[in-house]
Motif scaffolding. Structure first.
Motif, PDB file in Angstrom:
ATOM      1  N   HIS A 142     -91.230 -27.459 -46.210  1.00 30.94           N
ATOM      2  CA  HIS A 142     -91.384 -26.698 -47.248  1.00 30.94           C
ATOM      3  C   HIS A 142     -90.657 -25.489 -47.313  1.00 30.94           C
ATOM      4  CE1 HIS A 142     -95.097 -28.692 -47.997  1.00 30.94           C
ATOM      5  NE2 HIS A 142     -95.737 -28.764 -46.795  1.00 30.94           N
ATOM      6  N   LEU A 143     -89.817 -24.927 -46.508  1.00 29.45           N
ATOM      7  CA  LEU A 143     -89.119 -23.936 -46.676  1.00 29.45           C
ATOM      8  C   LEU A 143     -87.657 -24.027 -47.198  1.00 29.45           C
ATOM      9  CD1 LEU A 143     -90.056 -22.592 -42.960  1.00 29.45           C
ATOM     10  CD2 LEU A 143     -90.980 -21.947 -45.302  1.00 29.45           C
ATOM     11  N   LYS A 144     -87.091 -23.049 -47.802  1.00 29.57           N
ATOM     12  CA  LYS A 144     -85.798 -23.226 -48.404  1.00 29.57           C
ATOM     13  C   LYS A 144     -85.112 -22.424 -47.425  1.00 29.57           C
ATOM     14  CE  LYS A 144     -87.297 -22.612 -53.183  1.00 29.57           C
ATOM     15  NZ  LYS A 144     -87.187 -21.733 -54.394  1.00 29.57           N
ATOM     16  N   VAL A 145     -85.436 -21.665 -46.491  1.00 29.58           N
ATOM     17  CA  VAL A 145     -84.690 -20.689 -45.744  1.00 29.58           C
ATOM     18  C   VAL A 145     -85.011 -21.219 -44.199  1.00 29.58           C
ATOM     19  CG1 VAL A 145     -84.506 -18.849 -47.418  1.00 29.58           C
ATOM     20  CG2 VAL A 145     -86.152 -18.911 -45.521  1.00 29.58           C
ATOM     21  N   PRO A 146     -84.320 -20.727 -42.932  1.00 30.62           N
ATOM     22  CA  PRO A 146     -84.572 -21.076 -41.770  1.00 30.62           C
ATOM     23  C   PRO A 146     -85.953 -20.475 -41.172  1.00 30.62           C
ATOM     24  CG  PRO A 146     -82.478 -20.358 -41.704  1.00 30.62           C
ATOM     25  CD  PRO A 146     -83.036 -20.276 -43.259  1.00 30.62           C
ATOM     26  N   VAL A 147     -86.638 -20.996 -40.368  1.00 33.37           N
ATOM     27  CA  VAL A 147     -87.993 -20.785 -40.148  1.00 33.37           C
ATOM     28  C   VAL A 147     -87.910 -19.067 -39.435  1.00 33.37           C
ATOM     29  CG1 VAL A 147     -89.677 -20.932 -38.127  1.00 33.37           C
ATOM     30  CG2 VAL A 147     -88.723 -22.944 -39.143  1.00 33.37           C
ATOM     31  N   GLU A 148     -86.881 -18.781 -38.791  1.00 32.89           N
ATOM     32  CA  GLU A 148     -86.921 -17.345 -38.350  1.00 32.89           C
ATOM     33  C   GLU A 148     -86.862 -16.420 -39.435  1.00 32.89           C
ATOM     34  OE1 GLU A 148     -87.069 -14.219 -35.897  1.00 32.89           O
ATOM     35  OE2 GLU A 148     -87.696 -16.603 -35.364  1.00 32.89           O
ATOM     36  N   VAL A 149     -86.070 -16.688 -40.502  1.00 27.09           N
ATOM     37  CA  VAL A 149     -85.882 -16.022 -41.680  1.00 27.09           C
ATOM     38  C   VAL A 149     -87.149 -15.690 -42.350  1.00 27.09           C
ATOM     39  CG1 VAL A 149     -84.575 -15.690 -43.758  1.00 27.09           C
ATOM     40  CG2 VAL A 149     -83.364 -16.472 -41.728  1.00 27.09           C
TER      41      VAL A 149
END
Length: 239
Positions: A142-149
């Motif tokens: 679902h994310l467009k960016v890394p999990v940490e970000v």
């Protein structure tokens, strides 16, 4: 009730009065600073009584923080999750901001100092639950960016908005909360109807998140760096 039971009830009542006095003073303080004298006066006790129940003022405030995190966790776990990433993100955000506006003193202590090391058990549990939820969204693509970000972005935005509303004594339904919430959601999550989300962007992001932070045998360091660069380019493409 026995004499011991009566004494414990009285001690418990005084401890509660001290915590409520600190909470009320913090809620009405412009800068979040309160004195031991003010707390004792508000609770109707002397300074030695405070030191009988708490080592010092900081220990009293620590107890208020712990109470706040426990209340926060109870509210968080009462949220009904739908399984829809956008709806669940909005529900979690709204719960967070509502808690801040309803418990401004607790919230200031819990989140008002960015340098504070929030190591109470409830605080650790709260952070871990958020991290697991965001990691699950990442694993599902679902994310467009890394999990940490994504985790840091959500946390910074929610806390920033909540502290702003607390400072302004505004309601949690203020447009600034919904505007920032929906902007963050669009920035972090793929829309199911977005063609880019079902192309190479999503699997590239999944693979990038799955890569270990260090060496990746049998690839050489230069090859690993190139792989990361390619995956980042694919994951960040907008169409």
């Amino acid at each position: 009730m026995s004499e011991n039971g009566t004494a414990e009830a009285i001690d418990g009542d005084v401890r509660t009065r001290l915590m409520r006095a600190a909470e009320l003073l913090l809620a009405s303080s412009a800068d979040g600073r309160i004195s031991t004298r003010e707390i004792c006066s508000r609770a109707g006790v002397t300074a030695p009584t405070l030191y009988h129940h708490f080592k010092d003022k900081d220990a009293l405030l620590d107890a208020v923080v712990l109470e706040g995190f426990n209340t926060y966790l109870a509210r968080k776990r009462a949220v009904a999750w739908s399984g829809d990433v956008f709806e669940d993100f909005r529900a979690g955000w709204d719960m967070h901001v509502s808690f801040a506006c309803e418990h401004p003193a607790h919230y200031r202590l819990m989140f008002g100092n960015p340098q504070a090391d929030q190591t109470t058990p409830a605080a650790v549990v709260a952070r871990d639950e958020v991290a697991r939820q965001v990691a699950a969204w990442g694993a599902d693509g679902h994310l467009k960016v890394p999990v940490e970000v994504a985790t840091q972005t959500m946390s910074a935005a929610a806390v920033g908005v909540a502290l702003h509303l607390v400072a302004q004594r505004a309601d949690s339904t203020h447009p600034i909360s919904t505007n920032v919430r929906d902007t963050i959601a669009q920035a972090l999550f793929h829309n199911e109807g977005d063609d880019a989300a079902v192309g190479v962007s999503r699997p590239a992001r999944l693979l990038l998140d799955a890569l270990p932070p260090g060496p990746l045998e049998p690839l050489r360091p230069t090859e690993v760096a190139l792989l990361r660069e390619w995956l980042e380019s694919l994951a960040d493409q907008s169409g």
